[in-house]
Design an enzyme around this catalytic site. Structure first.
Site: not given
Length: 429
Positions: A158, A160, A186, A195, A326, A358-359, A381
């Site tokens: 990844q 950045y 990304t 956040r 994200h 995501s999810g 996660r």
């Protein structure tokens, strides 16, 4: 090695049930809700805020779940599903399942040297790990660990995009040298989202040198630090207990001997340099096209949600996209990754590879994503929660459970090959 292939779902079930005969329950919960709850119980407040938290009021995280729930699987019956295949091909590599380990920054908030443990877990399963640009171990260390487990274990990197192109070029060259099969750029974190979980604790891991090991292991980065130190004006820092604790964290997390790091200017300058240059708000399509000059590796754009952006990527010859918000951590109230996936798949029309994250927390979630047109799904996660509970074994088992459920869902829904799934397997409700 963890067995993969046909009937992985039944094999995983049988392994757990056989252990149950002896009164042994799995160390890693097999449902996401329990996994998440137990992980939160063992993680620090700072770790949970960063890894489990989202942007704003968490509406995007909620949207990711509700969008998936609007699609229902419609099983077919009286079909021979005794032999099933989860294999897919991505950029010349055949993978045992359409699942990747997503990059998660500052993973040491969940477990020391998190990236090395995650790489070990991914290699055991034969699945790609997308090394985090904000990792807690140099990419070379993670690659070496993966090679020790499974020679040729698949991995991506990844990226950045820094404000200093010299650093971008150095990171890309290192990614090539350590055997990355693709570069995932990304796009959605040119600035950090709002956040509240982190903000309410005043906690930014990078300010404590947590998650900047790709930088502090890079000679070009240290050249940039040295340049900044030459022109720096010395200021007397505010002294507080918190500042002392932060200084010790920085000293522990950058290369070098602890005692020297506590007094030397370079470690603190490294953190300040990182915070100034780590991401580029001006990033645009012209920058992405210069990446073609830096590498021959496939280029995958991570964070695409709009079909027009997907079409432009196709026109510019980009190799793949990761449809992602994200994990709900950047824009509160964003479109869900599932709804965006439908739009992007329709726009791209099979011209390039489409991944999604995501999810997506279960095997049935992955099934739905594949039926909606994704070529593979990135898991974030769940593997981090498994890592928090049991290190490499926990990260491995969390993803192995998802793959096992995918296999069973495939067969129980009347299908035998993930590559043939389409929207006829679902109904929008």
């Amino acid at each position: 090695m963890v067995p993969m292939g046909s009937n992985i779902g039944r094999a995983r079930q049988n392994e757990i049930y056989r252990a149950g005969i002896h009164g042994r329950a799995p160390a890693i919960p097999t449902d996401f809700a329990t996994l998440e709850r137990r992980a939160q119980a063992v993680m620090s407040k700072r770790g949970w805020a960063y890894i489990g938290g989202g942007a704003g009021e968490g509406r995007t995280m909620d949207a990711n779940r509700s969008a998936l729930d609007r699609w229902a699987i419609v099983p077919r019956v009286l079909r021979d599903t005794s032999d099933r295949s989860l294999e897919v091909e991505l950029f010349g590599q055949t993978l045992p399942a359409p699942v990747l380990f997503s990059p998660v920054g500052a993973g040491a908030l969940a477990h020391d040297r998190a990236d090395v443990h995650i790489g070990h877990a991914a290699a055991e399963l034969g699945l790609p790990y997308i090394f985090s640009n904000q990792g807690c171990a140099p990419m070379e260390d993670v690659a070496a660990e993966m090679e020790s487990v499974r020679p040729g274990a698949p991995r991506w990197f990844q990226l950045y995009w820094s404000t200093d192109d010299r650093l971008v070029r150095s990171l890309v060259a290192r990614a090539e040298a350590m055997g990355a099969a693709a570069i995932a750029v990304t796009l959605d974190t040119t600035m950090l989202g709002w956040r509240p979980q982190d903000l309410n604790l005043g906690s930014l891991p990078f300010a404590r040198a947590e998650g900047i090991n790709q930088y502090t292991s890079d000679p070009t980065f240290w050249e940039i630090v040295a340049e900044r130190l030459k022109g720096a004006v010395s200021e007397k820092p505010e002294v507080s207990l918190g500042a002392v604790k932060t200084l010790f964290s920085i000293a522990r997390n950058v290369p070098g001997e602890l005692r020297r790091n506590l007094t030397a200017p370079e470690p603190r300058a490294a953190v300040e340099t990182f915070l100034d240059i780590y991401s580029r708000p001006s990033l645009n399509w012209d920058d992405i096209m210069t990446l073609r000059e830096m590498t021959s590796l496939p280029i995958v754009l991570k964070g695409v949600l709009h079909p027009d952006d997907a079409r432009q990527a196709v026109e510019l010859g980009i190799d793949g996209l990761i449809v992602s918000n994200h994990g709900g951590r950047q824009v509160d109230g964003s479109i869900s990754s599932t709804d965006a996936l439908v739009d992007v798949v329709d726009a791209v029309k099979g011209q390039i590879k489409i991944l999604v994250d995501s999810g997506f927390y279960t095997g049935s979630d992955v099934f739905k994503a594949l039926a909606l047109g994704a070529d593979a799904v990135c898991i974030g996660r769940p593997h981090m929660y498994g890592l928090a509970l049991a290190g490499a074994d926990g990260a491995r088992d969390a993803v192995a459970n998802i793959v096992a459920e995918l296999d069973l869902t495939l067969g129980l829904s009347g299908h035998t090959d993930v590559t043939t799934l389409d929207r006829s397997a679902l109904k929008r409700v």
